[in-house]
Design a protein around this motif. Structure first.
Motif, PDB file in Angstrom:
ATOM      1  N   ALA A  85       0.827  -1.214   0.000  1.00 17.20           N
ATOM      2  CA  ALA A  85       0.000   0.000   0.000  1.00 17.20           C
ATOM      3  C   ALA A  85       0.859   1.261   0.000  1.00 17.20           C
ATOM      4  N   ALA A  86       2.152   1.129  -0.213  1.00 20.71           N
ATOM      5  CA  ALA A  86       3.065   2.272  -0.163  1.00 20.71           C
ATOM      6  C   ALA A  86       2.686   3.330  -1.188  1.00 20.71           C
ATOM      7  N   THR A  87       2.923   4.586  -0.820  1.00 22.11           N
ATOM      8  CA  THR A  87       2.677   5.695  -1.728  1.00 22.11           C
ATOM      9  C   THR A  87       3.959   6.442  -2.073  1.00 22.11           C
ATOM     10  N   THR A  88       5.101   5.944  -1.620  1.00 22.88           N
ATOM     11  CA  THR A  88       6.378   6.554  -1.932  1.00 22.88           C
ATOM     12  C   THR A  88       7.442   5.466  -2.039  1.00 22.88           C
ATOM     13  N   LEU A  89       8.436   5.716  -2.876  1.00 20.09           N
ATOM     14  CA  LEU A  89       9.574   4.811  -2.970  1.00 20.09           C
ATOM     15  C   LEU A  89      10.530   4.974  -1.796  1.00 20.09           C
ATOM     16  N   THR A  90      10.476   6.110  -1.138  1.00 19.72           N
ATOM     17  CA  THR A  90      11.392   6.402  -0.039  1.00 19.72           C
ATOM     18  C   THR A  90      11.284   5.357   1.066  1.00 19.72           C
ATOM     19  N   GLY A  91      12.446   4.827   1.447  1.00 17.03           N
ATOM     20  CA  GLY A  91      12.483   3.823   2.494  1.00 17.03           C
ATOM     21  C   GLY A  91      12.111   2.428   2.043  1.00 17.03           C
ATOM     22  N   GLY A  92      11.819   2.264   0.757  1.00 20.69           N
ATOM     23  CA  GLY A  92      11.378   0.973   0.248  1.00 20.69           C
ATOM     24  C   GLY A  92      12.474   0.206  -0.465  1.00 20.69           C
ATOM     25  N   VAL A  93      12.075  -0.939  -1.030  1.00 21.01           N
ATOM     26  CA  VAL A  93      12.973  -1.800  -1.784  1.00 21.01           C
ATOM     27  C   VAL A  93      12.388  -2.021  -3.173  1.00 21.01           C
ATOM     28  N   VAL A  94      13.220  -1.823  -4.186  1.00 21.42           N
ATOM     29  CA  VAL A  94      12.873  -2.129  -5.569  1.00 21.42           C
ATOM     30  C   VAL A  94      13.791  -3.251  -6.040  1.00 21.42           C
ATOM     31  N   LEU A  95      13.227  -4.233  -6.707  1.00 20.29           N
ATOM     32  CA  LEU A  95      13.978  -5.395  -7.161  1.00 20.29           C
ATOM     33  C   LEU A  95      14.259  -5.311  -8.649  1.00 20.29           C
ATOM     34  N   THR A  96      15.354  -5.905  -9.058  1.00 16.84           N
ATOM     35  CA  THR A  96      15.645  -6.054 -10.478  1.00 16.84           C
ATOM     36  C   THR A  96      16.469  -7.314 -10.664  1.00 16.84           C
ATOM     37  N   GLU A  97      16.815  -7.603 -11.924  1.00 16.97           N
ATOM     38  CA  GLU A  97      17.685  -8.728 -12.253  1.00 16.97           C
ATOM     39  C   GLU A  97      18.626  -8.321 -13.372  1.00 16.97           C
ATOM     40  N   TRP A  98      19.753  -9.012 -13.469  1.00 13.14           N
ATOM     41  CA  TRP A  98      20.656  -8.805 -14.593  1.00 13.14           C
ATOM     42  C   TRP A  98      19.949  -9.160 -15.892  1.00 13.14           C
ATOM     43  N   SER A  99      20.451  -8.662 -16.991  1.00 20.65           N
ATOM     44  CA  SER A  99      20.068  -9.125 -18.316  1.00 20.65           C
ATOM     45  C   SER A  99      21.083 -10.186 -18.703  1.00 20.65           C
ATOM     46  N   ALA A 100      20.673 -11.460 -18.592  1.00 23.43           N
ATOM     47  CA  ALA A 100      21.615 -12.581 -18.615  1.00 23.43           C
ATOM     48  C   ALA A 100      22.588 -12.384 -17.460  1.00 23.43           C
TER      49      ALA A 100
END
Length: 265
Positions: free
Chosen positions: A145-160
């Motif tokens: 339910a977050a309304t801001t990226l601040t203090g949060g975690v965003v995930l990603t992955e390598w391209s290969a």
């Protein structure tokens, strides 16, 4: 077809957890490059799943990580990754998954019928059926339910095994928002995690339905917004990557991502 497909993904997700839990590879080969690994387990899982799909849906198309494509191009299509995160699996890192989804249209936000991402290390099975929500081990889940990226975690992955174009700029954009990035090593599990409020957003710099479609679909059924680089809502982008985000941070996350790509604001 929808209910039957959902029954099958549930069954195969549970089977994958049982089959892969505590299993270690006995042979490892490389495919396209030295970082692209495959084991006898990847191949055994894919053979079993292909056999089960073909038995119940003989007219369907299957696109798999290890054995390619079978079936007519215009048929409903199953996308299968038997072990997503094989490098983790080979190296004993407990973050890999089984991923399977069924699409009945070539693109759009409603193109997927059912999907599963199974996490053998935690005994968790993420599932979703179109229009009926997302679940972990049968319990409904919702995105943050977050309304801001601040203090949060965003995930990603390598391209290969490499950073994707714009990834460094994206990290800088997140840092300026006091948001942290994580790279875990299984695209399907990374995207599915957003469904269970484990992170506020995830970005794949390049989208591959074998790896990514099931996780993105499950997150969308849990309430996530899925956007391509142009800001169009979709689950199967025609090119480039995909953002999966909680609604309250989706626009900010999209800007953080696409500004680094030189995208529009």
């Amino acid at each position: 077809m929808t209910d039957d497909a959902y029954d099958l993904v549930q069954e195969l997700g549970a089977w994958a957890v049982d089959y892969l839990a505590d299993r270690r590879p006995t042979s490892v080969r490389t495919k396209r490059d030295p970082a692209d690994l495959v084991t006898e387990t990847d191949e055994a899982v894919e053979r079993h799943v292909r056999a089960e799909i073909s038995k119940r849906f003989p007219s369907h198309r299957i696109v798999g990580e290890e054995y390619g494509t079978t079936g007519a191009d215009d048929a409903p299509t199953w996308y299968l990754d038997p072990v997503d995160g094989t490098t983790n699996f080979v190296n004993g890192v407990p973050w890999f998954s089984f991923s399977l989804s069924l699409a009945d249209a070539p693109t759009g936000p409603d193109c997927v019928v059912a999907g599963v991402v199974a996490d053998p290390s935690r005994g968790e099975v993420f599932t979703a059926q179109r229009g009926r929500g997302a679940f972990v081990n049968g319990t409904p889940v919702k995105v943050s339910a977050a309304t801001t990226l601040t203090g949060g975690v965003v995930l990603t992955e390598w391209s290969a095994s490499k950073p994707w174009p714009g990834m460094s700029a994206f990290v800088e954009q997140l840092s300026s928002r006091h948001c942290t990035m994580r790279i875990m090593g299984s695209s399907a599990l990374t995207l599915a995690s957003i469904a269970a409020d484990r992170g506020t957003a995830a970005v794949k710099g390049s989208f591959h339905p074998i790896d990514d479609l099931a996780g993105a679909f499950i997150a969308s059924e849990a309430g996530a917004i899925t956007l391509d680089e142009a800001g169009t809502r979709t689950l199967l982008p025609e090119r480039g990557g995909l953002l999966v985000a909680a609604p309250g941070v989706a626009q900010d996350a999209w800007h953080a991502w696409t500004d680094g790509l030189g995208g529009s604001s």
